[in-house]
Design an enzyme around this catalytic site. Structure first.
Site, PDB file in Angstrom:
ATOM      1  N   ASP A 184      35.108  47.594  17.801  1.00 21.22           N
ATOM      2  CA  ASP A 184      34.360  46.352  18.018  1.00 21.22           C
ATOM      3  C   ASP A 184      35.304  45.157  18.084  1.00 21.22           C
ATOM      4  OD1 ASP A 184      34.773  46.884  15.209  1.00 21.22           O
ATOM      5  OD2 ASP A 184      33.477  45.173  14.750  1.00 21.22           O
TER       6      ASP A 184
ATOM      7  N   GLU B  79      33.876  46.615  12.021  1.00 20.83           N
ATOM      8  CA  GLU B  79      34.919  45.988  11.200  1.00 20.83           C
ATOM      9  C   GLU B  79      34.854  44.474  11.286  1.00 20.83           C
ATOM     10  OE1 GLU B  79      38.753  44.429   9.832  1.00 20.83           O
ATOM     11  OE2 GLU B  79      37.820  44.150  11.803  1.00 20.83           O
TER      12      GLU B  79
END
Length: 375
Positions: A68, A133
Protein backbone atom coordinates in the site's frame (compact mmCIF):
# COMPACT_ATOMS: atom_id res chain seq x y z
CA UNK A 1 12.22 -12.16 -14.85
CA UNK A 2 15.27 -11.03 -12.87
CA UNK A 3 14.89 -7.30 -13.56
CA UNK A 4 13.77 -5.21 -10.55
CA UNK A 5 12.97 -2.21 -12.78
CA UNK A 6 10.26 -3.93 -14.81
CA UNK A 7 8.65 -5.38 -11.68
CA UNK A 8 8.80 -1.99 -9.96
CA UNK A 9 7.13 -0.26 -12.90
CA UNK A 10 4.36 -2.87 -12.85
CA UNK A 11 3.84 -2.36 -9.11
CA UNK A 12 3.76 1.45 -9.34
CA UNK A 13 1.17 1.29 -12.12
CA UNK A 14 -1.24 -0.33 -9.66
CA UNK A 15 -2.92 2.41 -7.55
CA UNK A 16 -2.72 0.58 -4.23
CA UNK A 17 -3.68 3.38 -1.84
CA UNK A 18 -4.22 2.00 1.68
CA UNK A 19 -5.80 -0.50 2.20
CA UNK A 20 -6.14 -1.47 -1.47
CA UNK A 21 -3.52 -3.88 -2.78
CA UNK A 22 -4.69 -3.42 -6.42
CA UNK A 23 -3.40 -6.85 -7.46
CA UNK A 24 0.24 -6.35 -6.41
CA UNK A 25 0.31 -9.48 -4.28
CA UNK A 26 -1.17 -11.70 -6.97
CA UNK A 27 1.54 -10.49 -9.35
CA UNK A 28 4.30 -11.34 -6.87
CA UNK A 29 2.76 -14.66 -5.85
CA UNK A 30 2.53 -15.76 -9.48
CA UNK A 31 6.25 -15.04 -9.95
CA UNK A 32 7.48 -16.74 -6.81
CA UNK A 33 5.27 -19.81 -7.02
CA UNK A 34 7.39 -20.73 -10.05
CA UNK A 35 10.42 -20.99 -7.74
CA UNK A 36 8.78 -23.22 -5.14
CA UNK A 37 7.04 -20.71 -2.87
CA UNK A 38 3.64 -21.55 -1.44
CA UNK A 39 1.23 -18.61 -1.36
CA UNK A 40 -1.18 -18.16 1.54
CA UNK A 41 -3.51 -15.17 1.80
CA UNK A 42 -4.28 -14.14 5.37
CA UNK A 43 -6.86 -11.39 4.86
CA UNK A 44 -8.52 -9.56 7.74
CA UNK A 45 -11.46 -7.24 7.05
CA UNK A 46 -10.37 -4.78 4.31
CA UNK A 47 -6.69 -5.69 4.48
CA UNK A 48 -4.94 -8.12 2.15
CA UNK A 49 -1.96 -10.02 3.55
CA UNK A 50 0.28 -12.52 1.76
CA UNK A 51 2.56 -15.14 3.33
CA UNK A 52 4.88 -16.69 0.74
CA UNK A 53 7.13 -19.44 2.03
CA UNK A 54 9.67 -21.83 0.55
CA UNK A 55 10.77 -24.68 2.80
CA UNK A 56 9.84 -25.85 6.29
CA UNK A 57 13.21 -26.15 8.03
CA UNK A 58 14.92 -23.73 10.38
CA UNK A 59 16.27 -21.08 10.27
CA UNK A 60 13.49 -18.95 8.78
CA UNK A 61 14.51 -15.77 6.95
CA UNK A 62 11.71 -13.30 6.08
CA UNK A 63 11.57 -10.28 3.82
CA UNK A 64 8.81 -7.95 5.05
CA UNK A 65 7.08 -5.24 3.02
CA UNK A 66 3.87 -3.39 2.26
CA UNK A 67 2.20 -2.90 -1.10
CA UNK A 68 0.00 0.00 0.00
CA UNK A 69 0.97 3.62 -0.60
CA UNK A 70 -0.15 6.97 0.77
CA UNK A 71 -2.51 9.19 -1.28
CA UNK A 72 -0.91 11.17 -4.09
CA UNK A 73 -1.85 14.67 -2.99
CA UNK A 74 -2.72 17.16 -5.76
CA UNK A 75 -2.10 15.25 -9.00
CA UNK A 76 -1.61 18.50 -10.91
CA UNK A 77 1.53 19.16 -8.85
CA UNK A 78 3.22 15.98 -10.08
CA UNK A 79 5.57 16.30 -13.03
CA UNK A 80 4.09 13.05 -14.37
CA UNK A 81 1.00 11.03 -13.38
CA UNK A 82 1.77 9.36 -10.02
CA UNK A 83 0.57 5.91 -11.11
CA UNK A 84 2.28 6.02 -14.50
CA UNK A 85 5.93 5.09 -13.78
CA UNK A 86 8.06 7.63 -15.63
CA UNK A 87 11.84 7.72 -16.09
CA UNK A 88 13.47 11.16 -16.14
CA UNK A 89 17.17 11.95 -15.71
CA UNK A 90 18.03 8.53 -14.34
CA UNK A 91 15.20 8.42 -11.79
CA UNK A 92 11.92 6.53 -11.77
CA UNK A 93 8.98 8.66 -10.63
CA UNK A 94 5.70 7.41 -9.17
CA UNK A 95 3.83 6.99 -5.91
CA UNK A 96 5.45 4.15 -4.00
CA UNK A 97 8.72 4.35 -5.95
CA UNK A 98 10.69 4.66 -2.71
CA UNK A 99 8.12 3.69 -0.07
CA UNK A 100 8.26 0.86 -0.59
CA UNK A 101 7.64 -0.80 -3.92
CA UNK A 102 11.29 -0.54 -4.90
CA UNK A 103 12.25 -2.48 -1.77
CA UNK A 104 9.72 -5.17 -2.72
CA UNK A 105 10.87 -5.32 -6.35
CA UNK A 106 14.48 -5.67 -5.26
CA UNK A 107 13.97 -8.37 -2.66
CA UNK A 108 11.66 -10.39 -4.92
CA UNK A 109 14.32 -10.23 -7.65
CA UNK A 110 17.08 -11.06 -5.17
CA UNK A 111 15.18 -14.12 -3.98
CA UNK A 112 14.67 -15.32 -7.56
CA UNK A 113 18.36 -14.94 -8.35
CA UNK A 114 19.40 -16.63 -5.11
CA UNK A 115 17.16 -19.66 -5.61
CA UNK A 116 18.26 -19.99 -9.23
CA UNK A 117 21.87 -20.29 -7.99
CA UNK A 118 21.17 -22.11 -4.71
CA UNK A 119 18.00 -24.20 -5.06
CA UNK A 120 19.07 -26.39 -2.14
CA UNK A 121 19.71 -23.57 0.34
CA UNK A 122 19.43 -24.31 4.04
CA UNK A 123 16.42 -23.37 6.12
CA UNK A 124 13.38 -21.56 4.75
CA UNK A 125 12.78 -18.24 3.02
CA UNK A 126 9.53 -16.29 3.28
CA UNK A 127 8.06 -13.01 2.10
CA UNK A 128 5.37 -11.28 4.13
CA UNK A 129 3.35 -8.51 2.49
CA UNK A 130 0.48 -6.36 3.77
CA UNK A 131 -1.73 -3.60 2.35
CA UNK A 132 -2.21 -1.81 5.69
CA UNK A 133 1.16 -0.39 6.74
CA UNK A 134 0.42 3.20 5.77
CA UNK A 135 -3.00 3.06 7.46
CA UNK A 136 -4.00 2.11 11.00
CA UNK A 137 -1.98 -1.14 10.78
CA UNK A 138 -4.61 -3.06 12.74
CA UNK A 139 -5.38 -5.82 10.24
CA UNK A 140 -2.00 -6.29 8.66
CA UNK A 141 1.26 -7.68 10.00
CA UNK A 142 0.06 -7.66 13.60
CA UNK A 143 -2.69 -10.14 12.68
CA UNK A 144 -0.41 -12.24 10.47
CA UNK A 145 2.06 -12.59 13.33
CA UNK A 146 -0.73 -13.69 15.66
CA UNK A 147 -1.58 -16.41 13.13
CA UNK A 148 2.03 -17.55 12.78
CA UNK A 149 2.52 -17.58 16.54
CA UNK A 150 -0.53 -19.83 16.99
CA UNK A 151 1.02 -22.18 14.43
CA UNK A 152 4.41 -21.95 16.15
CA UNK A 153 6.05 -20.64 12.98
CA UNK A 154 8.96 -18.71 14.46
CA UNK A 155 10.89 -16.14 12.44
CA UNK A 156 14.64 -16.08 13.07
CA UNK A 157 15.66 -13.16 10.86
CA UNK A 158 13.47 -10.44 9.36
CA UNK A 159 14.65 -7.83 6.88
CA UNK A 160 12.19 -4.97 6.32
CA UNK A 161 12.60 -3.29 2.94
CA UNK A 162 11.60 0.17 4.19
CA UNK A 163 13.54 3.18 2.82
CA UNK A 164 16.23 3.45 5.51
CA UNK A 165 19.05 5.04 3.49
CA UNK A 166 19.87 8.73 3.97
CA UNK A 167 22.31 10.27 1.51
CA UNK A 168 23.41 7.17 -0.40
CA UNK A 169 22.09 3.66 -0.65
CA UNK A 170 23.06 1.50 2.30
CA UNK A 171 24.54 4.28 4.44
CA UNK A 172 22.00 3.70 7.25
CA UNK A 173 20.26 0.60 8.54
CA UNK A 174 17.56 0.63 11.19
CA UNK A 175 18.31 -1.78 14.02
CA UNK A 176 15.41 -0.60 16.17
CA UNK A 177 12.60 1.92 16.41
CA UNK A 178 11.16 4.19 19.05
CA UNK A 179 7.78 3.43 20.54
CA UNK A 180 4.76 5.48 19.49
CA UNK A 181 1.96 6.45 21.88
CA UNK A 182 -0.94 8.57 20.63
CA UNK A 183 -3.30 10.60 22.83
CA UNK A 184 -6.63 12.34 22.28
CA UNK A 185 -7.40 14.81 25.06
CA UNK A 186 -10.65 16.73 25.52
CA UNK A 187 -10.63 19.50 28.12
CA UNK A 188 -14.10 20.67 29.15
CA UNK A 189 -15.11 24.23 30.00
CA UNK A 190 -18.34 26.24 29.94
CA UNK A 191 -19.43 27.90 26.71
CA UNK A 192 -20.48 31.52 26.94
CA UNK A 193 -20.32 35.03 25.53
CA UNK A 194 -16.86 36.57 25.33
CA UNK A 195 -18.24 39.71 27.00
CA UNK A 196 -19.20 37.71 30.10
CA UNK A 197 -16.20 35.54 30.96
CA UNK A 198 -17.20 35.50 34.62
CA UNK A 199 -20.13 33.17 33.84
CA UNK A 200 -18.20 30.99 31.38
CA UNK A 201 -15.03 28.91 31.64
CA UNK A 202 -12.57 29.05 28.77
CA UNK A 203 -10.94 25.60 28.35
CA UNK A 204 -8.22 27.06 26.14
CA UNK A 205 -7.07 29.37 28.91
CA UNK A 206 -7.35 26.61 31.52
CA UNK A 207 -5.34 24.16 29.43
CA UNK A 208 -2.59 26.55 28.28
CA UNK A 209 -0.28 26.17 31.33
CA UNK A 210 -0.69 22.38 31.26
CA UNK A 211 0.17 22.36 27.56
CA UNK A 212 3.31 24.36 28.24
CA UNK A 213 4.37 21.92 30.94
CA UNK A 214 3.65 18.86 28.79
CA UNK A 215 5.75 20.19 25.92
CA UNK A 216 8.63 21.15 28.24
CA UNK A 217 8.63 17.92 30.24
CA UNK A 218 11.88 15.94 30.11
CA UNK A 219 10.49 12.44 29.82
CA UNK A 220 13.92 10.82 29.69
CA UNK A 221 17.36 11.55 28.30
CA UNK A 222 17.53 8.64 25.87
CA UNK A 223 20.51 6.31 25.73
CA UNK A 224 23.28 5.18 23.41
CA UNK A 225 20.75 3.78 20.93
CA UNK A 226 17.76 6.14 21.23
CA UNK A 227 17.26 9.92 21.40
CA UNK A 228 15.22 11.32 24.31
CA UNK A 229 11.48 10.75 24.30
CA UNK A 230 9.65 13.54 22.47
CA UNK A 231 6.06 14.83 22.79
CA UNK A 232 4.64 16.60 19.76
CA UNK A 233 1.19 18.19 19.46
CA UNK A 234 -0.38 17.34 16.10
CA UNK A 235 -3.87 18.89 16.29
CA UNK A 236 -5.73 21.45 18.42
CA UNK A 237 -9.39 22.21 17.80
CA UNK A 238 -11.75 24.51 19.73
CA UNK A 239 -14.47 27.02 19.13
CA UNK A 240 -17.55 27.33 16.94
CA UNK A 241 -15.98 29.56 14.32
CA UNK A 242 -17.69 32.62 15.77
CA UNK A 243 -15.49 35.34 17.22
CA UNK A 244 -17.77 36.16 20.16
CA UNK A 245 -18.21 32.73 21.76
CA UNK A 246 -16.05 31.18 24.46
CA UNK A 247 -15.75 27.50 23.48
CA UNK A 248 -17.14 24.75 25.65
CA UNK A 249 -14.24 22.39 25.06
CA UNK A 250 -10.86 22.00 23.41
CA UNK A 251 -9.63 18.83 21.73
CA UNK A 252 -5.90 18.16 21.54
CA UNK A 253 -4.08 15.30 19.83
CA UNK A 254 -0.46 14.58 20.64
CA UNK A 255 2.06 11.82 20.13
CA UNK A 256 5.05 10.60 22.10
CA UNK A 257 7.91 8.83 20.34
CA UNK A 258 9.56 7.13 23.28
CA UNK A 259 12.86 5.42 23.93
CA UNK A 260 13.50 2.26 25.90
CA UNK A 261 14.15 4.52 28.92
CA UNK A 262 10.38 5.13 29.17
CA UNK A 263 7.31 2.93 28.83
CA UNK A 264 3.61 3.25 28.16
CA UNK A 265 2.57 3.13 31.82
CA UNK A 266 5.07 5.72 33.05
CA UNK A 267 4.13 8.16 30.27
CA UNK A 268 0.42 7.82 31.02
CA UNK A 269 1.00 8.27 34.73
CA UNK A 270 3.13 11.38 34.33
CA UNK A 271 0.73 12.93 31.80
CA UNK A 272 -2.20 12.45 34.18
CA UNK A 273 -0.21 14.02 37.02
CA UNK A 274 0.42 17.15 34.94
CA UNK A 275 -3.21 17.48 33.90
CA UNK A 276 -4.50 16.90 37.44
CA UNK A 277 -2.10 19.52 38.77
CA UNK A 278 -4.18 22.17 37.01
CA UNK A 279 -7.54 20.81 38.18
CA UNK A 280 -8.83 20.28 34.65
CA UNK A 281 -12.04 18.51 33.69
CA UNK A 282 -10.94 16.21 30.90
CA UNK A 283 -11.27 12.94 29.01
CA UNK A 284 -8.13 11.23 27.76
CA UNK A 285 -7.92 8.36 25.28
CA UNK A 286 -4.67 6.55 24.49
CA UNK A 287 -3.60 4.37 21.57
CA UNK A 288 -0.31 2.48 21.58
CA UNK A 289 0.95 2.29 18.01
CA UNK A 290 4.08 0.33 18.88
CA UNK A 291 6.60 -0.39 21.61
CA UNK A 292 10.29 0.43 21.15
CA UNK A 293 12.55 -2.38 20.04
CA UNK A 294 16.25 -2.90 19.48
CA UNK A 295 18.02 -5.74 17.69
CA UNK A 296 21.23 -6.72 19.45
CA UNK A 297 24.36 -7.49 17.50
CA UNK A 298 23.98 -10.88 15.90
CA UNK A 299 23.92 -12.90 12.70
CA UNK A 300 21.50 -10.63 10.84
CA UNK A 301 23.27 -7.35 11.53
CA UNK A 302 26.60 -8.98 10.73
CA UNK A 303 25.25 -10.30 7.43
CA UNK A 304 23.78 -6.92 6.46
CA UNK A 305 27.05 -5.13 7.21
CA UNK A 306 29.03 -7.71 5.23
CA UNK A 307 26.66 -7.53 2.26
CA UNK A 308 26.68 -3.73 2.11
CA UNK A 309 30.47 -3.66 2.37
CA UNK A 310 30.87 -6.28 -0.38
CA UNK A 311 28.63 -4.36 -2.80
CA UNK A 312 29.37 -0.71 -1.93
CA UNK A 313 32.70 -0.79 -0.12
CA UNK A 314 31.55 1.12 2.95
CA UNK A 315 30.15 0.37 6.40
CA UNK A 316 26.58 1.42 7.22
CA UNK A 317 25.57 3.29 10.35
CA UNK A 318 23.27 1.43 12.76
CA UNK A 319 20.39 3.74 13.66
CA UNK A 320 16.98 3.78 15.42
CA UNK A 321 15.55 7.01 14.00
CA UNK A 322 12.53 7.67 11.85
CA UNK A 323 8.92 6.72 12.38
CA UNK A 324 7.40 3.33 13.07
CA UNK A 325 7.41 0.31 10.78
CA UNK A 326 5.84 -3.12 10.78
CA UNK A 327 9.09 -4.40 12.26
CA UNK A 328 7.58 -3.45 15.63
CA UNK A 329 5.22 -6.42 15.36
CA UNK A 330 8.00 -8.88 14.48
CA UNK A 331 10.58 -7.98 17.14
CA UNK A 332 8.48 -9.04 20.19
CA UNK A 333 8.48 -12.64 18.86
CA UNK A 334 12.23 -12.82 19.48
CA UNK A 335 13.26 -12.42 15.85
CA UNK A 336 16.24 -10.29 14.85
CA UNK A 337 14.86 -7.36 12.81
CA UNK A 338 16.74 -4.95 10.54
CA UNK A 339 15.40 -2.36 8.08
CA UNK A 340 17.31 -1.71 4.87
CA UNK A 341 15.98 -0.05 1.76
CA UNK A 342 16.33 2.84 -0.71
CA UNK A 343 16.99 6.52 0.01
CA UNK A 344 14.11 8.12 1.92
CA UNK A 345 14.44 11.73 0.69
CA UNK A 346 11.20 11.74 -1.35
CA UNK A 347 8.92 9.36 0.56
CA UNK A 348 5.31 10.58 0.90
CA UNK A 349 6.20 13.64 -1.21
CA UNK A 350 4.98 14.94 -4.53
CA UNK A 351 7.23 13.50 -7.29
CA UNK A 352 8.40 10.56 -5.17
CA UNK A 353 11.24 8.81 -6.97
CA UNK A 354 14.06 6.29 -6.79
CA UNK A 355 17.45 6.38 -8.52
CA UNK A 356 17.62 3.70 -11.22
CA UNK A 357 21.17 2.73 -10.41
CA UNK A 358 20.17 1.98 -6.82
CA UNK A 359 17.80 -0.78 -7.90
CA UNK A 360 20.54 -3.18 -9.01
CA UNK A 361 22.71 -2.19 -6.04
CA UNK A 362 19.95 -2.91 -3.53
CA UNK A 363 19.10 -6.19 -5.26
CA UNK A 364 22.74 -7.25 -5.02
CA UNK A 365 22.86 -6.36 -1.33
CA UNK A 366 19.70 -8.36 -0.60
CA UNK A 367 21.09 -11.28 -2.59
CA UNK A 368 24.36 -11.21 -0.67
CA UNK A 369 22.52 -11.15 2.66
CA UNK A 370 20.82 -14.40 1.65
CA UNK A 371 24.19 -15.83 0.68
CA UNK A 372 25.64 -14.88 4.07
CA UNK A 373 22.80 -16.50 6.03
CA UNK A 374 21.24 -19.26 3.96
CA UNK A 375 24.15 -21.23 2.50
Amino acid sequence: MNDPLELLKDLISRPSVTPDDAGCMELIAARLEKTGFRAEYLDFEDTRNLWLKRGEDKPLFVFLGHTDVVPTGPIEHWQSPPFEPTITDGKLYGRGAADMKSGIACFVTAVERFIEKHPDHRGSIAIMLTSDEEGPATNGVVKVIETLERRNEKIDWCLVGEPSSDKKLGDVIRVGRRGSLCAKLTVHGIQGHVAYPEIAENPIHRFAPALKELTEEIWDRGNAFFPPTSLQVSNINAGTGAENIIPGSIEVQFNLRFSTESNEDSIKRRTKAILDKYDLKYDLEWRLSGKPFLTDKGDLIDAVHAAIDSVTGFEPVDDTGGGTSDGRFIAPTGAQVVELGPINATIHKINENVDLKDLDTLTDIYHNILVELMI
